[in-house]
Design a protein around this motif. Structure first.
Motif, short mmCIF file in Angstrom:
data_model
loop_
_atom_site.label_atom_id
_atom_site.label_comp_id
_atom_site.label_asym_id
_atom_site.label_seq_id
_atom_site.Cartn_x
_atom_site.Cartn_y
_atom_site.Cartn_z
N THR A 80 -28.83 -29.87 26.75
CA THR A 80 -29.53 -28.82 26.01
C THR A 80 -29.53 -27.50 26.78
O THR A 80 -29.30 -26.43 26.21
CB THR A 80 -30.99 -29.25 25.72
N ASN A 81 -29.76 -27.58 28.08
CA ASN A 81 -29.78 -26.37 28.90
C ASN A 81 -28.39 -25.76 29.05
O ASN A 81 -28.25 -24.53 29.10
CB ASN A 81 -30.37 -26.67 30.28
N ILE A 82 -27.36 -26.59 29.11
CA ILE A 82 -25.99 -26.06 29.15
C ILE A 82 -25.69 -25.32 27.85
O ILE A 82 -25.12 -24.23 27.86
CB ILE A 82 -24.98 -27.21 29.38
N SER A 83 -26.09 -25.92 26.73
CA SER A 83 -25.86 -25.28 25.43
C SER A 83 -26.58 -23.93 25.36
O SER A 83 -26.03 -22.94 24.88
CB SER A 83 -26.36 -26.20 24.32
N LYS A 84 -27.81 -23.88 25.86
CA LYS A 84 -28.58 -22.63 25.87
C LYS A 84 -27.91 -21.59 26.76
O LYS A 84 -27.89 -20.39 26.43
CB LYS A 84 -30.01 -22.89 26.35
N ALA A 85 -27.38 -22.02 27.89
CA ALA A 85 -26.72 -21.09 28.81
C ALA A 85 -25.49 -20.47 28.16
O ALA A 85 -25.16 -19.31 28.41
CB ALA A 85 -26.33 -21.81 30.11
N PHE A 86 -24.80 -21.22 27.31
CA PHE A 86 -23.63 -20.69 26.62
C PHE A 86 -24.01 -19.62 25.60
O PHE A 86 -23.20 -18.77 25.25
CB PHE A 86 -22.85 -21.80 25.93
#
Length: 326
Positions: A80-86
């Protein structure tokens, strides 16, 4: 039929090439003209032809993420955090929980610009020409791609030091020991090194898994030890949750009778049965590092061969305290 660049050019009273440059954020277009074109494009409901842009740029601006499972809360939180960072970049992410081979075939069809892989073992990292970044343990091997290493050994060093400073001399570790997962092995080895370095009593309990119930059952083994530890380091969020529940059912007070420190530095530690003192690289920082590294690897078009070891941090809450008096 959809709105075209020529339609926008006619409405904005500018040339076709000016519209094209403006939509691609070219510095050759004056800012006032660019904003006018963008406003007109939005009002007309313009949708860019991504396929055409990809042909021109030879880039899809899509990155694939190969992940072994999203069933565990920690991994789901990291995804989820990787997706948000993108979201703060021009890139999009697609996620595959299939095998590495199947995922790779899928990503090739989508013509992804790069991949992120979860390197639990050497075999999980596909050998291919697509730029990739691995999250895992660096070890001593040479690799042809960047590795983001959360430095599990240092995390265990910090956890043991923290508990030792609180007066604990018998600290147990509860985690998955007999496994091919290099991440779990490094935690256990890091604990053992830290304990040996300080001449403390050690006891490693193999949970044979990473689930809540694995931690719950491990407490049965702990209470049968001839010399009871005064502190436990849990190998994961789920394991630590099971440890806390089992100790509570047995009437063991946390932290008065037993201190517990958990690996995995995620926000959910705050809302556990007892707010958990935890160690590890904060999940949001870990995600940002993974995303920035894969983007740099793609855009630099170089053969980055480096290991990036991150710095774990300890977050104090209510599950750990001074060692009880004998």
């Amino acid at each position: 039929m959809g709105v075209t660049i020529k339609d926008i050019a006619k409405e904005a009273n500018v040339s076709y090439s000016t519209v094209s440059k403006a939509l691609n954020n070219s510095p050759l277009v004056k800012e006032v003209t660019k904003q006018k074109i963008l406003r007109v494009a939005k009002e007309m409901g313009y949708e860019p032809n991504l396929a055409a842009k990809q042909l021109v740029r030879k880039k899809t601006e899509v990155i694939g993420l190969i992940w072994p499972t999203i069933e565990r809360i920690v991994l789901a939180t990291l995804v989820t955090n990787i997706s948000k960072a993108f979201e703060a970049t021009k890139y999009s992410m697609i996620l595959s929980v299939d095998s590495a081979e199947t995922s790779l075939d899928t990503f090739k069809k989508f013509q992804v610009d790069g991949m992120i892989v979860f390197a639990e073992s050497h075999q999980m990292v596909p050998e291919d020409t697509i730029p990739l970044v691995a999250y895992g343990v660096s070890g001593k091997r040479k690799v042809a791609y960047p590795i983001i290493d959360a430095n599990h050994e240092q995390a265990m060093e910090q956890a043991v030091q923290y508990l030792a400073d609180l007066g604990h001399h018998h600290i147990a570790y509860v985690g998955h020991l007999d496994t091919e997962d290099a991440l779990q092995r490094e935690k256990a080895e890091g604990y053992q090194k830290a304990i040996k370095k300080r001449n403390l009593k050690q006891q490693s309990i193999d949970t044979s898994g990473l689930d809540w119930y694995d931690g719950y059952l491990a407490v049965e083994e702990i209470i049968q030890l001839p010399h009871q530890p005064t502190a436990i380091i849990g190998g994961s969020y789920d394991i630590s949750g099971g440890i806390v529940r089992s100790l509570h059912e047995k009437g063991v007070s946390i932290p008065n009778d037993m201190s517990v420190v958990s690996y995995d530095n995620i926000p959910q530690m705050e809302t556990m049965e007892i707010p958990m003192t935890c160690i590890g690289v904060p999940v949001d920082l870990l995600a940002e590092e993974i995303v920035s590294t894969i983007i740099h690897h793609i855009e630099s078009e170089g053969s980055d061969e480096f290991i990036k070891k991150l710095t774990p941090s300890l977050t104090e809450r209510k599950s750990a305290g001074p060692a009880p008096q004998s």
